[in-house]
Design an enzyme around this catalytic site. Structure first.
Site, short mmCIF file in Angstrom:
data_model
loop_
_atom_site.label_atom_id
_atom_site.label_comp_id
_atom_site.label_asym_id
_atom_site.label_seq_id
_atom_site.Cartn_x
_atom_site.Cartn_y
_atom_site.Cartn_z
CB CYS A 11 30.19 44.26 44.28
SG CYS A 11 30.87 42.67 44.76
CE LYS A 71 26.37 44.54 45.45
NZ LYS A 71 27.50 43.77 46.03
CD GLU A 84 32.24 46.81 46.56
OE1 GLU A 84 31.31 46.26 47.17
OE2 GLU A 84 33.03 46.18 45.82
#
Length: 522
Positions: free
Chosen positions: A385, A327, A266
């Site tokens: 995440c 995301k 990430e």
């Protein structure tokens, strides 16, 4: 103040909280889960609703404070508020369990499991959800036992654990008062039958791997750069190229394996404005020169906009940016402020970003030469995440055709704590639930490969250390197109528990309106 007579209950509450906490990484005493709720249950079967709430809440505070303490490394206030909030679920569980047990006189094993399951499910969805440390996750190392998650997900494993805890208490109550009747033994019988079925199915599933045909496989390399958060935050624009070079140098070590794809974690590239041509060109050239696909996390701002996204980019062997996933499930009070106008002061308390959320469950894909020299499309999904901790969320990608999953993350925020290990352990269930491999790739660790049965392999490590070290990992990732019951139909098991709980609630209400003898003989 507690009366002297309440110190025993207070002690039992603490014991339950501690036993629950040590079941999870990094202590990993998973066997403790099977008795962790017994002390609390011994309180709930004897106290009124008010005290049931109090002692259950204490158990919750001890449990969550010991489990998610690492949030204090980012925000002490945030950790305290989250612990107090999450503990409410345990308190409500205690009240409902105590009320139904005392009124209906049914075995605890028929009452407690559905209430616990509903509480975990609510916690996973209410206020955007935070399904961290669900009880079932404690069993991520018990590979044979957890194979049934392909039908009943992690909630089913939680249910089994609560069932056994409640059954132990039912047996203790039976020997304490044998006049309670034979129905008290329903729980122990159910427990033995359930565990037997789980273990038999788990053995059959794993043995089926040897009898199955040859699965397709790709060569995958992962990079764990071990870049401190301070390094990324310090002089962002001047550090970006230095950070990129660390990823490129580590990736060079994987080229001897001739990988089909290399994965970076990430925000490997931070704050790329308008695709930042200089940095992106270096990435493109690496992919093109080495004839491979490269997946990297990028925090970027699209052209002609002020919006920022936490994203992953997939680069093709010709250097083209093939696909992007933005995301969707952002971290509240971390990547955005819910109801921003009502909580402006929070930006001064916790390090809040200001990201926009993606809108599409994007299934990434690339082509690889097949055995007959024909192009073969490989489909996968990448969560970012903490998106991987949401079973329903991850399931959507598999339903859309993903053949394996990748999770890229940056857990360096939480230092050398249990956070990275807890985070990784939840991906084991995403693999089993959907029967697909999961690649877990973190900036500072834990980075590893998880096969479709939940077995962890090829951790990036140096000696006994697997977090806050730099390194690479490589393996052949096998996959197929099978879909599990859970992938196809979702949380039917949770719905079953809700129906059972509604029936129990109806009986409870009826019993209050029309008092009648208890269901069990006394």
């Amino acid at each position: 103040m507690f009366k002297i007579s309440e110190f025993k209950n207070l002690s039992l509450s603490f014991i339950s909280g501690i036993l629950l906490a040590i079941c999870f990484p990094k202590i990993d005493f998973e066997y403790g889960a099977w008795i962790a709720l017994v002390p609390l249950f011994l309180i709930l079967v004897k106290v009124d609703s008010k005290r049931a709430f109090t002692f259950s809440y204490i158990t919750g505070v001890v449990f969550f404070a010991s489990t998610i303490y690492w949030i204090s490394l980012v925000s002490t206030l945030g950790m305290v508020l989250l612990v107090l909030y999450l503990s409410l679920y345990v308190a409500v569980f205690g009240v409902l369990t105590s009320c139904l047990f005392r009124r209906l006189k049914l075995p605890l094993a028929l009452i407690a499991p559905p209430i616990w399951v509903l509480g975990e499910f609510a916690r996973a969805h209410f206020l955007t959800g935070f399904p961290w440390a669900l009880l079932g996750y404690s069993q991520y190392k018990q590979i044979t036992l957890i194979q049934s998650a392909s039908f009943i997900s992690v909630y089913g494993i939680s249910c089994l654990i609560v069932l056994i805890n409640a059954s132990i208490v039912d047996v203790l109550l039976f020997f304490e008062n044998k006049k309670r009747g034979w129905m008290v033994l329903i729980g122990p019988v159910l427990s033995v039958v359930a565990v037997t079925i789980f273990l038999i199915y788990g053995n059959i599933s794993i043995k089926a791997e040897k009898r199955g045909g040859v699965e397709e496989a790709i060569k995958v390399g992962i990079v764990q750069p071990n870049i401190m958060q301070e390094e990324k935050a310090k002089d962002i624009y001047s550090s970006r190229e230095r950070v990129l070079n660390i990823h490129l140098n580590l990736s060079e070590k994987l080229l001897k394996f001739k990988p089909d794809i290399i994965i970076w974690p990430e925000t490997a590239l931070t704050y790329v404005d308008n695709y930042d041509e200089k940095l992106i060109t270096k990435v493109k050239n690496f992919a093109k020169h080495n004839n491979l696909h490269l997946l990297t996390g990028i925090c970027y701002r699209p052209p002609s906009t002020s919006k920022f996204y936490n994203s992953v980019f997939l680069f093709a062997p010709n250097g083209a940016m093939r696909q992007r996933y933005n995301k969707i499930h952002l971290v509240p009070f971390g990547e955005y402020i819910p109801l921003k106008n009502l909580f402006p002061f929070l930006s001064k308390v916790v390090p809040i970003g200001d990201f926009d959320r993606g809108k599409e469950y994007t299934v990434l894909n690339f082509y690889r030469k097949g055995k007959l020299d024909s192009d073969r499309k490989i489909k996968f999904a990448c969560t970012i995440c903490f998106e991987n901790i949401f079973s329903d969320f991850t399931r959507q990608f598999v339903r859309n055709g993903a053949q394996f999953l990748v999770n890229v993350t940056n857990d360096s925020w939480f230092g050398k704590s249990s956070a990275p290990y807890q985070h990784m352990s939840m991906s084991v269930f995403r693999a089993v639930e959907n029967r697909i491999p999961v690649i877990f790739n973190a900036n500072t660790g834990v980075s590893c490969f998880i096969d479709k049965y939940g077995r962890i392999s090829n951790r990036v490590n140096k000696g006994n250390d697997d977090i806050f070290i730099a390194g690479t990992g490589f393996t052949n990732v096998s996959f197929n197109d099978e879909k599990t019951f859970y992938t196809k139909y979702g949380n039917l098991f949770v719905i079953f528990n809700i129906i059972w709980l509604v029936i129990l609630t109806g009986i409870y209400i009826f019993a209050r309106i029309a008092p009648c003898p208890s269901i069990l003989p006394t």
